[in-house]
Scaffold this active site. Structure first.
Site, PDB file in Angstrom:
ATOM      1  N   ASP A 192       6.191   0.627   6.925  1.00 18.21           N
ATOM      2  CA  ASP A 192       5.678   1.996   6.960  1.00 18.21           C
ATOM      3  C   ASP A 192       4.421   2.108   6.094  1.00 18.21           C
ATOM      4  O   ASP A 192       3.400   2.672   6.499  1.00 18.21           O
ATOM      5  CB  ASP A 192       6.768   2.951   6.463  1.00 18.21           C
ATOM      6  CG  ASP A 192       6.470   4.408   6.772  1.00 18.21           C
ATOM      7  OD1 ASP A 192       5.422   4.696   7.366  1.00 18.21           O
ATOM      8  OD2 ASP A 192       7.296   5.266   6.407  1.00 18.21           O
ATOM      9  N   TYR A 204      15.786   3.602   5.177  1.00 20.87           N
ATOM     10  CA  TYR A 204      15.746   4.897   5.851  1.00 20.87           C
ATOM     11  C   TYR A 204      17.058   5.259   6.525  1.00 20.87           C
ATOM     12  O   TYR A 204      17.319   6.425   6.807  1.00 20.87           O
ATOM     13  CB  TYR A 204      14.640   4.920   6.890  1.00 20.87           C
ATOM     14  CG  TYR A 204      13.230   4.845   6.332  1.00 20.87           C
ATOM     15  CD1 TYR A 204      12.991   4.843   4.967  1.00 20.87           C
ATOM     16  CD2 TYR A 204      12.143   4.763   7.179  1.00 20.87           C
ATOM     17  CE1 TYR A 204      11.716   4.766   4.458  1.00 20.87           C
ATOM     18  CE2 TYR A 204      10.845   4.683   6.678  1.00 20.87           C
ATOM     19  CZ  TYR A 204      10.647   4.687   5.320  1.00 20.87           C
ATOM     20  OH  TYR A 204       9.363   4.608   4.828  1.00 20.87           O
ATOM     21  N   ASP A 237       0.035   1.776   7.480  1.00 19.63           N
ATOM     22  CA  ASP A 237      -0.958   2.813   7.178  1.00 19.63           C
ATOM     23  C   ASP A 237      -2.136   2.235   6.405  1.00 19.63           C
ATOM     24  O   ASP A 237      -3.294   2.626   6.622  1.00 19.63           O
ATOM     25  CB  ASP A 237      -0.319   3.951   6.378  1.00 19.63           C
ATOM     26  CG  ASP A 237       0.403   4.952   7.261  1.00 19.63           C
ATOM     27  OD1 ASP A 237       0.438   4.743   8.492  1.00 19.63           O
ATOM     28  OD2 ASP A 237       0.933   5.947   6.731  1.00 19.63           O
ATOM     29  N   ASP A 244       3.875  -6.546  -3.034  1.00 22.04           N
ATOM     30  CA  ASP A 244       2.896  -5.981  -3.952  1.00 22.04           C
ATOM     31  C   ASP A 244       1.567  -6.734  -3.871  1.00 22.04           C
ATOM     32  O   ASP A 244       0.490  -6.125  -3.816  1.00 22.04           O
ATOM     33  CB  ASP A 244       3.430  -5.956  -5.388  1.00 22.04           C
ATOM     34  CG  ASP A 244       4.195  -7.210  -5.771  1.00 22.04           C
ATOM     35  OD1 ASP A 244       4.379  -8.087  -4.922  1.00 22.04           O
ATOM     36  OD2 ASP A 244       4.610  -7.302  -6.944  1.00 22.04           O
ATOM     37  N   LYS A 289      10.200  -8.821  -0.796  1.00 21.06           N
ATOM     38  CA  LYS A 289      10.296  -8.691  -2.251  1.00 21.06           C
ATOM     39  C   LYS A 289      11.481  -9.536  -2.721  1.00 21.06           C
ATOM     40  O   LYS A 289      12.392  -9.068  -3.421  1.00 21.06           O
ATOM     41  CB  LYS A 289      10.460  -7.222  -2.652  1.00 21.06           C
ATOM     42  CG  LYS A 289      10.271  -6.951  -4.134  1.00 21.06           C
ATOM     43  CD  LYS A 289       8.872  -7.263  -4.641  1.00 21.06           C
ATOM     44  CE  LYS A 289       8.758  -6.879  -6.131  1.00 21.06           C
ATOM     45  NZ  LYS A 289       7.482  -7.340  -6.703  1.00 21.06           N
TER      46      LYS A 289
END
Length: 360
Positions: free
Chosen positions: A246, A140, A250, A222, A190
């Protein structure tokens, strides 16, 4: 006296923040703490009053405070503004200026609301996890970034970058949190593809050497997305970089079934914490006394725990919320999940939690 800044924000923000302040003040008094409250504007309310989503005055007051308790920002009234002037920029600016690099989002399923999740009750029952997300680095914020025309084709680029200091400081937040909980940290990465994740694995393991009493495990992002839905209650503290955090925070929120129940804290090295409910400003019900204040009230509990070093007072708030729900009281957004009687309004729900708290 401990200075606390209130930034109620937009939409239902002022309503839920008012109830959170009442509960926070009562719990603090029970713990022998005296709080001094100031209030200022952020988001659309600040744009309307000052032409900016966060004024220099509000930021100065935040810097002088022990903690900031905030409501949601934004709404369709301001959607047509340029991106750099929208209400959400106020939140991004205060996070940056206060150096708030660690976002803590707990996701706990209260027994009275097991039926609120879209997952089966036997899957979610007993879930109590904490997502620790790095908030100021990664994809970001990395450079270079932007769009360009390259060889006649439109191209866009973002850069994921972290250094070892950024990784170590968020890892320490996670391990410290795990020491107060069930002593398990799950690092999500990852590393089979990304060099950035490989550095994360190395640094997180280095930090873990100072926390021999806490168990560390690593999980690919994943497969983590699958396991979080399959077996959410096995997790304690989940730590990860900005983008993964992020998304996964959620997902963890939806395991509980209701955004109206989820608090958050953003912490940094300067000692100031920012506390806010996860839900949005819900302008469609603003001013109607229909909002659910429980996420804001639980954010106040996090403020007591992390900024005022009053974990017992925080526990009392959480127990008061749980007892209120167990008694069958529900706001409109929770009314279909095991409630009794007509839904109660925002103010009434605050009254009920206060009654349980003061009777504890």
């Amino acid at each position: 006296m401990e200075p606390i800044l209130l930034l109620p924000g937009d939409g239902i923000g002022p309503e839920v923040t008012r109830e959170a302040q009442r509960v926070l003040d009562a719990a603090a008094r029970r713990a022998g703490l005296k709080l001094g409250f100031q209030e200022d504007l952020i988001g659309g309310a600040s744009i309307d009053a000052h032409g900016t989503p966060l004024s220099d005055r509000a930021l100065a007051r935040a810097r002088e405070s022990r903690a900031v308790l905030m409501g949601a920002v934004g709404g369709p009234k301001w959607d047509a503004l340029p991106v750099d002037r929208r209400p959400e920029k106020g939140l991004l600016r205060i996070r940056k200026e206060l150096g708030l690099f660690a976002n803590l989002r707990p996701a706990a399923v209260m027994p009275a609301l097991v039926g609120a999740s879209t997952l089966r009750p036997e899957v979610v029952e007993g879930t109590d996890l904490l997502v620790v997300r790095e908030l100021t680095g990664g994809l970001y914020f990395g450079e270079p970034r932007g769009t360009a025309l390259v060889a006649g084709k439109r191209e866009a680029r973002n850069t994921m970058v972290y250094d070892e200091v950024e990784i170590a400081r968020i890892a320490k937040v996670a391990f410290d949190a795990a020491r107060r909980r069930r002593k398990l940290v799950t690092h999500v990465h990852k590393a089979n593809v990304l060099e950035v994740s490989q550095l994360w694995v190395q640094v997180v393991e280095e930090v873990a050497r100072d926390y021999r009493d806490v168990r560390l495990e690593h999980q690919l992002v994943d497969s983590m997305a699958m396991w979080l839905l399959r077996e959410p209650r096995r997790y304690d503290v989940i730590v990860t970089e900005n983008l993964f955090g992020d998304i996964l925070s959620d997902e963890a929120a939806m395991v509980t079934g209701s955004l109206g129940m989820l608090p958050s804290a953003s912490l940094g090295e300067g000692g100031i914490g920012l506390y806010e409910p996860v839900h949005g400003s819900a302008p469609d019900i603003a001013g109607q006394d229909r909002a659910n204040p429980l996420a804001a009230i639980l954010s106040a509990a996090m403020l007591l725990e992390h900024s005022l070093d009053a974990p017992e007072a925080a526990r009392e708030i959480r127990e008061a919320v749980a007892a209120t729900l167990a008694a069958g009281h529900r706001t409109a957004d929770l009314a279909e999940f095991g409630g009794s009687g007509a839904p109660v309004g925002c103010r009434r729900m605050g009254d009920l939690v206060l009654k349980r708290l003061e009777g504890a």
